[in-house]
Design an enzyme around this catalytic site. Structure first.
Site, PDB file in Angstrom:
ATOM      1  N   LYS A  90      -8.608   1.163  -4.254  1.00 13.94           N
ATOM      2  CA  LYS A  90      -9.006   1.468  -2.875  1.00 13.94           C
ATOM      3  C   LYS A  90      -9.731   2.800  -2.827  1.00 13.94           C
ATOM      4  O   LYS A  90      -9.612   3.641  -3.727  1.00 13.94           O
ATOM      5  CB  LYS A  90      -7.787   1.505  -1.940  1.00 13.94           C
ATOM      6  CG  LYS A  90      -6.717   2.554  -2.284  1.00 13.94           C
ATOM      7  CD  LYS A  90      -7.034   3.955  -1.789  1.00 13.94           C
ATOM      8  CE  LYS A  90      -5.988   4.975  -2.219  1.00 13.94           C
ATOM      9  NZ  LYS A  90      -6.396   6.368  -1.915  1.00 13.94           N
ATOM     10  N   ASP A 146       0.937   4.690   0.194  1.00 17.05           N
ATOM     11  CA  ASP A 146      -0.167   3.735   0.115  1.00 17.05           C
ATOM     12  C   ASP A 146       0.285   2.296  -0.077  1.00 17.05           C
ATOM     13  O   ASP A 146      -0.513   1.367   0.100  1.00 17.05           O
ATOM     14  CB  ASP A 146      -1.106   4.100  -1.049  1.00 17.05           C
ATOM     15  CG  ASP A 146      -1.950   5.328  -0.756  1.00 17.05           C
ATOM     16  OD1 ASP A 146      -2.083   5.678   0.433  1.00 17.05           O
ATOM     17  OD2 ASP A 146      -2.479   5.923  -1.707  1.00 17.05           O
TER      18      ASP A 146
END
Length: 284
Positions: free
Chosen positions: A9, A132
């Site tokens: 990401k 996350d």
């Protein structure tokens, strides 16, 4: 055998709003999955066995082992698993590889062990592992708030191309904590940057000039060699460069694949560790 992908990401925005009374920081961040993925293969076993094709990756130091242990506790299973991980996401790079693999472990064990937990429950468990992890349960394009536990899916971006430059730097194990410790008063923002970026995404026209990372100034001060890599990225043809998460990876996003390929090849010719990948929608 069950096989799942664990995508990398980048944070299109990463705002730190304030330090909370519980010691965590209140965040507001728009996150985007990328097509650079680790691959996790699950098969039944009487015991837990975790292995990887990367000699530098250690299971006992990763969130993967913690994810297996935590999920076993939460679902009341003592069943084992044979888990093999093909590592493609660089370690300690700011691309979220460890958190993504942990999320894939929760999803994989949920299927392998037949626990049947819904997505929201996996995200709750993931929040116990790291900020996350809840995002990676969902993936795609999303707004992350709180300390990471609140994730709101956003419209999937029209495919864009990302060029990643991974600097050859030895980063400390407490890299992220060091960045938080060194945040200055002007590092904190109100969340309006993410709101403006969100508006551009919802209108279907992502404005790269709105990309922001609260860690960027601090990272360049703590790790001054990043300046050299940024200049070399610019010389390769990039024009809008951002820090990925807590770094040290630098990235640029482009709509035109040919331009992205030229930048990527220019970096490779200079001997840099670079990747050419695309944005990715939510994974099942």
């Amino acid at each position: 055998m069950l096989t799942l992908l664990a995508p990398a990401k980048v944070n299109l925005s990463l705002e730190v709003l304030y330090r909370r009374k519980d010691g965590y920081h209140e965040l507001r961040s728009i996150i985007q999955s990328l097509s650079l993925c680790d691959r996790l293969s699950f098969s039944p076993s009487k015991t837990v066995h975790i292995s990887s094709d990367s000699q530098d990756w250690q299971a006992d130091l990763s969130l993967v082992s913690k994810a297996v242990e935590l999920f076993s506790e939460r679902c009341g299973q003592n069943t084992g698993v044979n888990l093999k991980i093909a590592k493609r996401i660089p370690l300690v790079s700011g691309l979220g590889g460890d958190s993504s693999c942990a999320a894939a472990v929760l999803k994989g064990l949920n299927k392998l062990w037949g626990c049947g937990y819904p997505c929201w429950r996996l995200m709750e468990i993931g929040a116990e592992l790291g900020s996350d992890v809840p995002f990676f349960i969902m993936g795609g394009t999303a707004m992350m708030e709180g300390r990471g536990e609140t994730v709101t899916p956003l419209p999937t971006l029209t495919q864009m191309w990302a060029v990643l430059l991974v600097p050859a730097l030895d980063m400390p194990a407490d890299k992220t904590a060091a960045l938080y410790r060194n945040l200055r008063p002007d590092s904190f923002t109100s969340g309006e940057i993410s709101d403006k970026l969100l508006e551009s995404i919802c209108q279907g026209k992502l404005s790269l000039s709105l990309c922001f990372n609260a860690f960027e100034k601090v990272a360049f001060e703590l790790f001054p060699e990043l300046v050299k890599y940024r200049w070399q990225f610019l010389e390769a043809g990039a024009y809008q460069i951002s820090l990925a998460g807590a770094g040290p990876t630098l990235f640029t996003l482009l709509k035109d694949k040919n331009t992205a390929e030229k930048i990527y090849h220019n970096l490779c010719q200079k001997g840099h560790q670079a990747y050419l990948v695309s944005t990715l929608g939510p994974l099942d």
